[in-house]
Design a protein around this motif. Structure first.
Motif, PDB file in Angstrom:
ATOM      1  N   LYS A 126      -2.536 -10.026  -0.773  1.00 29.05           N
ATOM      2  CA  LYS A 126      -1.261  -9.717  -1.422  1.00 29.05           C
ATOM      3  C   LYS A 126      -1.518  -8.871  -2.678  1.00 29.05           C
ATOM      4  O   LYS A 126      -1.337  -9.332  -3.797  1.00 29.05           O
ATOM      5  CB  LYS A 126      -0.502 -10.998  -1.760  1.00 29.05           C
ATOM      6  CG  LYS A 126      -0.141 -11.849  -0.542  1.00 29.05           C
ATOM      7  CD  LYS A 126       0.822 -12.972  -0.881  1.00 29.05           C
ATOM      8  CE  LYS A 126       2.224 -12.469  -1.055  1.00 29.05           C
ATOM      9  NZ  LYS A 126       3.222 -13.560  -1.195  1.00 29.05           N
ATOM     10  N   PRO A 127      -1.933  -7.622  -2.474  1.00 30.24           N
ATOM     11  CA  PRO A 127      -2.188  -6.747  -3.626  1.00 30.24           C
ATOM     12  C   PRO A 127      -0.903  -6.430  -4.368  1.00 30.24           C
ATOM     13  O   PRO A 127       0.199  -6.738  -3.894  1.00 30.24           O
ATOM     14  CB  PRO A 127      -2.791  -5.494  -2.969  1.00 30.24           C
ATOM     15  CG  PRO A 127      -2.209  -5.488  -1.594  1.00 30.24           C
ATOM     16  CD  PRO A 127      -2.100  -6.940  -1.196  1.00 30.24           C
ATOM     17  N   LYS A 128      -1.044  -5.800  -5.519  1.00 30.01           N
ATOM     18  CA  LYS A 128       0.120  -5.488  -6.351  1.00 30.01           C
ATOM     19  C   LYS A 128       0.292  -3.976  -6.494  1.00 30.01           C
ATOM     20  O   LYS A 128      -0.681  -3.245  -6.701  1.00 30.01           O
ATOM     21  CB  LYS A 128      -0.028  -6.122  -7.738  1.00 30.01           C
ATOM     22  CG  LYS A 128       0.039  -7.639  -7.735  1.00 30.01           C
ATOM     23  CD  LYS A 128      -0.136  -8.187  -9.151  1.00 30.01           C
ATOM     24  CE  LYS A 128       0.111  -9.688  -9.210  1.00 30.01           C
ATOM     25  NZ  LYS A 128      -0.839 -10.453  -8.381  1.00 30.01           N
ATOM     26  N   ASP A 188      -8.683  -0.286  -1.772  1.00 33.47           N
ATOM     27  CA  ASP A 188      -7.835  -1.481  -1.820  1.00 33.47           C
ATOM     28  C   ASP A 188      -7.667  -2.080  -3.207  1.00 33.47           C
ATOM     29  O   ASP A 188      -7.358  -3.270  -3.319  1.00 33.47           O
ATOM     30  CB  ASP A 188      -8.352  -2.562  -0.863  1.00 33.47           C
ATOM     31  CG  ASP A 188      -7.825  -2.382   0.549  1.00 33.47           C
ATOM     32  OD1 ASP A 188      -6.678  -1.899   0.694  1.00 33.47           O
ATOM     33  OD2 ASP A 188      -8.539  -2.706   1.502  1.00 33.47           O
ATOM     34  N   ASP A 189      -7.860  -1.306  -4.259  1.00 26.74           N
ATOM     35  CA  ASP A 189      -7.649  -1.844  -5.605  1.00 26.74           C
ATOM     36  C   ASP A 189      -6.226  -1.598  -6.101  1.00 26.74           C
ATOM     37  O   ASP A 189      -5.654  -2.421  -6.807  1.00 26.74           O
ATOM     38  CB  ASP A 189      -8.646  -1.231  -6.588  1.00 26.74           C
ATOM     39  CG  ASP A 189      -9.969  -1.964  -6.601  1.00 26.74           C
ATOM     40  OD1 ASP A 189      -9.963  -3.201  -6.526  1.00 26.74           O
ATOM     41  OD2 ASP A 189     -11.019  -1.307  -6.676  1.00 26.74           O
ATOM     42  N   TYR A 190      -5.693  -0.430  -5.802  1.00 27.96           N
ATOM     43  CA  TYR A 190      -4.337  -0.040  -6.193  1.00 27.96           C
ATOM     44  C   TYR A 190      -4.119  -0.076  -7.702  1.00 27.96           C
ATOM     45  O   TYR A 190      -2.998  -0.259  -8.175  1.00 27.96           O
ATOM     46  CB  TYR A 190      -3.292  -0.876  -5.432  1.00 27.96           C
ATOM     47  CG  TYR A 190      -3.551  -0.781  -3.952  1.00 27.96           C
ATOM     48  CD1 TYR A 190      -3.310   0.416  -3.274  1.00 27.96           C
ATOM     49  CD2 TYR A 190      -4.136  -1.844  -3.251  1.00 27.96           C
ATOM     50  CE1 TYR A 190      -3.617   0.541  -1.933  1.00 27.96           C
ATOM     51  CE2 TYR A 190      -4.441  -1.716  -1.907  1.00 27.96           C
ATOM     52  CZ  TYR A 190      -4.179  -0.529  -1.254  1.00 27.96           C
ATOM     53  OH  TYR A 190      -4.491  -0.398   0.075  1.00 27.96           O
ATOM     54  N   THR A 208       0.827  -1.208   0.000  1.00 30.85           N
ATOM     55  CA  THR A 208       0.000   0.000   0.000  1.00 30.85           C
ATOM     56  C   THR A 208       0.863   1.262   0.000  1.00 30.85           C
ATOM     57  O   THR A 208       0.485   2.278  -0.589  1.00 30.85           O
ATOM     58  CB  THR A 208      -0.957   0.017   1.196  1.00 30.85           C
ATOM     59  OG1 THR A 208      -0.217  -0.079   2.419  1.00 30.85           O
ATOM     60  CG2 THR A 208      -1.944  -1.137   1.128  1.00 30.85           C
ATOM     61  N   ALA A 209       2.013   1.186   0.654  1.00 26.25           N
ATOM     62  CA  ALA A 209       2.937   2.317   0.624  1.00 26.25           C
ATOM     63  C   ALA A 209       3.603   2.437  -0.737  1.00 26.25           C
ATOM     64  O   ALA A 209       3.710   3.533  -1.307  1.00 26.25           O
ATOM     65  CB  ALA A 209       3.987   2.161   1.723  1.00 26.25           C
ATOM     66  N   LEU A 210       4.040   1.322  -1.281  1.00 25.51           N
ATOM     67  CA  LEU A 210       4.766   1.333  -2.556  1.00 25.51           C
ATOM     68  C   LEU A 210       3.884   1.775  -3.717  1.00 25.51           C
ATOM     69  O   LEU A 210       4.377   2.336  -4.702  1.00 25.51           O
ATOM     70  CB  LEU A 210       5.339  -0.056  -2.840  1.00 25.51           C
ATOM     71  CG  LEU A 210       6.342  -0.147  -3.990  1.00 25.51           C
ATOM     72  CD1 LEU A 210       7.603   0.651  -3.668  1.00 25.51           C
ATOM     73  CD2 LEU A 210       6.699  -1.599  -4.280  1.00 25.51           C
TER      74      LEU A 210
END
Length: 322
Positions: free
Chosen positions: A204-206, A267-269, A90-92
């Motif tokens: 484990k989002p991307k 939370d989709d990023y 989430t930070a990246l």
């Protein structure tokens, strides 16, 4: 890495009792030597072990920090492995939105846990993140308290830095991929409490680092979808002092959810980005070469409102901390 770890009274647990470990052992065994093999390539001269890290740079430094709190950003009972990985991604993702190249990350952890089981799982999440994005952990902080994870990501300028305030009237609005996978993943995890093909989007989002670097040369502005598509698009609108006309039929979203849910869930990023018309042909060619999707969802307009299918839509239904 600062060392502020205090002992605490633990509630009685079922046998076998988990063996407590010291602050210094935690740092040495679980918060050191994570991604150090990437440090030389990323110009990290000093990492974990000194009062601060040292990075050699010839380009602009890009830094972002994000905090994840148990019960707010990740559910209670989630494996530390997934809490750690999520917090880092989430930070990246903010670096992806700026089209930058990541170099390192730092982590501040507050927890009341001090046992091998917790930290073994937590370290796995950090290692997975480090290996996926080829960056090392270069420092941080460790304290006893409410479970929360703060991650600072450090990157450098790749080509052009993408900002929120450079969109002009007439630029075309694009979305990197479909909305709603994070929400559906969270719902799935709460029901089955395990990682599978659906819940992995949440656990484990991307962070779309390579995608962001690809569009940076051509896009005028960008932002990642962390708190909801419409709400985050509203940030672009405010920063660039433009409005947007969107077509609901052009917005890709998970068919297991409603469009309204997907326009407002976080939370989709995915990346929202705007492109001047003169750059679209060149961008399209490069995206095809890199096998990246992109969906045209609207146009920027002079009126500082967001219209969906010709009607003004609310941008205040996404996630808010306060």
């Amino acid at each position: 890495m600062c060392r502020r770890w205090y002992g605490c009274q633990r509630s009685i647990r079922k046998i076998p009792k988990l063996k407590a470990i010291s602050e210094f052992k935690i740092i040495e065994k679980y918060l050191s030597n994570i991604g150090t093999s990437f440090n030389k390539k990323n110009k990290v001269l000093i990492g974990v072990g000194d009062d601060a890290s040292v990075i050699s740079l010839s380009k602009n430094l890009i830094v972002s920090t994000d905090t994840s709190l148990e019960g707010v950003h990740f559910p209670k009972g989630i494996k530390p492995e997934y809490a750690a990985y999520r917090a880092c991604v989430t930070a990246l993702s903010d670096l992806a939105a700026m089209g930058s190249h990541p170099l390192a990350f730092q982590l501040s952890l507050s927890t009341r846990e001090n046992n091998h089981k917790f930290f073994s799982s937590f370290k796995k999440g950090l290692n997975d993140f480090s290996n996926d994005y080829k960056i090392g952990l270069t420092g941080g902080d460790l304290v006893r308290g409410q479970y929360q994870i703060s991650v600072t990501v450090i990157g450098k300028q790749h080509s052009k830095i993408l900002l929120r305030n450079n969109c002009s009237v007439g630029d075309i609005v694009f979305l990197s991929d479909q909305l709603g996978n994070g929400l559906l993943g969270m719902q799935n995890f709460k029901k089955f409490r395990r990682k599978n093909n659906v819940s992995s989007a949440y656990l484990k989002p991307k962070a779309l680092i390579n995608y962001g670097k690809t569009i940076a040369e051509f896009a005028s502005s960008a932002i990642d979808v962390s708190d909801g598509f419409l709400q985050d698009l509203g940030h672009l609108s405010k920063a660039s002092k433009v409005g947007f006309e969107l077509s609901s039929s052009s917005i890709p979203y998970n068919s297991n959810l409603s469009l309204k849910q997907c326009l407002n869930c976080g939370d989709d990023y995915q990346l929202i980005f705007t492109v001047p018309k003169k750059n679209i042909q060149s961008l399209t060619k490069k995206m095809k070469k890199n096998k990246f999707k992109m969906f045209e969802v609207g146009t920027s307009i002079q009126t500082k409102k967001i219209f969906l299918d010709g009607k003004i839509t609310s941008i205040n239904m996404g996630y808010k901390h306060f």
